[in-house]
Design an enzyme around this catalytic site. Structure first.
Site, PDB file in Angstrom:
ATOM      1  CE  LYS A   1      -1.271   0.377  -2.563  1.00 54.77           C
ATOM      2  NZ  LYS A   1      -1.801   1.716  -2.214  1.00 54.77           N
ATOM      3  CB  THR A   2      -5.408  -1.208  -8.265  1.00 52.48           C
ATOM      4  OG1 THR A   2      -5.366  -1.497  -6.867  1.00 52.48           O
ATOM      5  CG2 THR A   2      -6.181  -2.271  -8.994  1.00 52.48           C
TER       6      THR A   2
ATOM      7  CG  ASP B   1      -4.978  -4.627  -3.493  1.00 51.31           C
ATOM      8  OD1 ASP B   1      -3.948  -4.017  -3.152  1.00 51.31           O
ATOM      9  OD2 ASP B   1      -6.107  -4.098  -3.512  1.00 51.31           O
TER      10      ASP B   1
ATOM     11  CB  THR C   1      -1.198  -0.020   2.868  1.00 54.12           C
ATOM     12  OG1 THR C   1      -1.595  -1.187   3.581  1.00 54.12           O
ATOM     13  CG2 THR C   1      -2.264   0.355   1.872  1.00 54.12           C
TER      14      THR C   1
ATOM     15  NE  ARG D   1      -9.792   4.046  -4.242  1.00 55.02           N
ATOM     16  CZ  ARG D   1      -8.910   3.173  -3.793  1.00 55.02           C
ATOM     17  NH1 ARG D   1      -8.496   3.229  -2.546  1.00 55.02           N
ATOM     18  NH2 ARG D   1      -8.439   2.240  -4.590  1.00 55.02           N
TER      19      ARG D   1
HETATM   20  P1  ADP Z   1      -4.651   1.898  -4.837  1.00 56.45           P
HETATM   21  O1  ADP Z   1      -4.610   0.588  -5.556  1.00 56.45           O
HETATM   22  O2  ADP Z   1      -3.282   2.438  -4.526  1.00 56.45           O
HETATM   23  O3  ADP Z   1      -5.525   1.881  -3.610  1.00 56.45           O
HETATM   24  P2  ADP Z   1      -6.068   2.818  -7.212  1.00 56.45           P
HETATM   25  O4  ADP Z   1      -5.143   2.346  -8.263  1.00 56.45           O
HETATM   26  O5  ADP Z   1      -7.308   2.027  -6.988  1.00 56.45           O
HETATM   27  O6  ADP Z   1      -5.285   3.000  -5.813  1.00 56.45           O
HETATM   28  O7  ADP Z   1      -6.418   4.353  -7.550  1.00 56.45           O
HETATM   29  C1  ADP Z   1      -7.603   4.984  -7.117  1.00 56.45           C
HETATM   30  C2  ADP Z   1      -8.165   5.892  -8.196  1.00 56.45           C
HETATM   31  O8  ADP Z   1      -7.294   6.996  -8.375  1.00 56.45           O
HETATM   32  C3  ADP Z   1      -8.283   5.211  -9.571  1.00 56.45           C
HETATM   33  O9  ADP Z   1      -9.585   4.820  -9.814  1.00 56.45           O
HETATM   34  C4  ADP Z   1      -7.897   6.274 -10.558  1.00 56.45           C
HETATM   35  O10 ADP Z   1      -9.066   6.870 -11.105  1.00 56.45           O
HETATM   36  C5  ADP Z   1      -7.168   7.324  -9.761  1.00 56.45           C
HETATM   37  N1  ADP Z   1      -5.739   7.365 -10.081  1.00 56.45           N
HETATM   38  C6  ADP Z   1      -4.757   6.688  -9.446  1.00 56.45           C
HETATM   39  N2  ADP Z   1      -3.557   6.999  -9.959  1.00 56.45           N
HETATM   40  C7  ADP Z   1      -3.772   7.893 -10.929  1.00 56.45           C
HETATM   41  C8  ADP Z   1      -2.905   8.611 -11.841  1.00 56.45           C
HETATM   42  N3  ADP Z   1      -1.575   8.455 -11.804  1.00 56.45           N
HETATM   43  N4  ADP Z   1      -3.467   9.459 -12.713  1.00 56.45           N
HETATM   44  C9  ADP Z   1      -4.824   9.630 -12.735  1.00 56.45           C
HETATM   45  N5  ADP Z   1      -5.679   9.004 -11.896  1.00 56.45           N
HETATM   46  C10 ADP Z   1      -5.185   8.142 -11.028  1.00 56.45           C
END
Ligand code: ADP
Length: 345
Positions: free
Chosen positions: A68-69, A113, A162, A221
């Protein structure tokens, strides 16, 4: 118990957060998986650019660690806009968000977030900001209080949560686009780990990345985190090259099984069998039995167990499935109902 949990979708430390950031894709073309979301985003971005307008507000929702981030930052990069990041719990009062909003430029992205954790006053404060790009800000208090109508530049708010279900209807309705992020396939995760391995200059034998991907519970992640653990293990116990043996031993040491389940997943399933005769049992009751946070079970453990068909969610609570029992070698034993005559005594 959860804090150091390797398969938790949440970042474990600041150090890990900076590791995550270094591996984060910067553009849509660098993102892997989530084809549907990426396609819709790319159309929306292209259209907004053609009209020379900021993007509509976007909500990304889904379990932690799915990107998401990452997508919020990718959207800002694609729009060649600046991104300002904050989170629901960090915005306690209107003044906290006023500072961010008043400094925002046309087209910039404000990323919030955990938007489901915004306080009610802040949530109500941002409604006019999202809809009409203005806010009513009260200065001073008591007799001297006055409300200033403050115009804002047209910005894009990107929220991540989430728990979309916890968002109030008025807030939800102010997002022009809402995208659910799904768990990734093993193929997608293999590509994500391969990309990270390349960035980290890691050498690996064929088939090893697939092994890591299969244990990553559909979450990028977790995949990157496991890769890091395996890299450490390979450097200490081997020559630094990832081999099948090294990967398997490292995952075994982390107590992660072939489906990516860890101690907590197994504890939840075992508690359902041992304490609740297979269920149904309320999430609160299971959390209390394990001494865990209810939120952890709902955000991190449950979505994946539901996805792989190990847990059933019914109106009366959670139930373990036959498939989960077979995987863990557990047997549900229903206690006999008490004899009606015995009940008299
Ligand atoms: P969330 O905000 O949903 O908790 P993040 O955006 O922080 O998740 O993603 C976690 C990690 O996963 C990031 O640091 C990134 O390296 C990896 N990641 C997430 N989405 C992708 C994607 N579509 N392709 C490659 N790596 C990704």
């Amino acid at each position: 118990m959860t804090i150091g949990r390797i398969i938790s979708g949440q970042p474990l430390s600041d150090q890990e957060e900076s590791f995550n950031q270094s591996l984060r894709p910067k553009l849509l073309s660098e993102c892997i998986g989530q084809h549907n979301v990426r396609e819709k985003l790319s159309i929306a971005i292209e259209a907004a650019k053609k009209r020379q307008e900021p993007l509509e507000h976007i909500l990304f929702y889904g379990p932690p660690g799915l990107g998401k981030t990452t997508l919020a930052n990718v959207v800002a990069n694609e729009m060649e806009a600046k991104v300002r990041c904050t989170s629901g719990p960090a915005l306690a009062k209107a003044g906290d968000i006023m500072g961010l909003l008043s400094n925002i430029n046309t087209g910039d992205v404000l990323f919030i977030d955990e938007i489901h954790r915004l306080s009610t006053p802040v949530e109500e404060f941002i409604y006019p900001a999202m809809e009409d790009f203005k806010v009513d800000y009260t200065v001073d208090s008591g007799l001297h209080a006055k409300t200033i109508n403050f115009p804002l530049k047209r910005f894009t708010l990107i929220g991540a949560t989430t728990r979309a279900g916890l968002l109030s209807a008025p807030l939800r309705s102010r997002f022009g686009m809402m995208y659910h992020l799904d768990f990734y396939t093993v193929d997608d995760l293999t590509q994500i780990v391969a990309r990270s391995a390349k960035m980290l200059n890691l050498q690996y034998e064929p088939g090893t990345l697939e092994l890591i991907a299969a244990c990553s519970r559909g979450t990028p992640r977790v995949a990157n985190r496991l890769l890091k653990r395996v890299r450490d293990y390979a450097q200490v116990k081997g020559s630094g090259v990832l081999s099948t043996k090294i990967v398997e031993s490292s995952l075994k040491m982390e107590r992660i099984d072939k489906l990516g389940l860890d101690e907590l997943d197994r504890a939840v399933l075992r508690a359902l069998v041992d304490v609740y005769e297979g269920g149904p049992a309320g999430i609160e009751a299971i959390a209390a039995t394990l001494g865990e946070e209810r939120d952890t079970l709902e955000d991190v453990v449950e979505p994946y167990l539901l996805q792989i068909g190990f847990l059933r969610r019914t109106k009366r609570g959670r139930e373990i499935t036959q498939q989960a029992c077979e995987h863990l070698g557990l047997k549900v034993q229903k206690k006999k109902p008490p004899d009606s005559e015995m009940e008299l005594f």
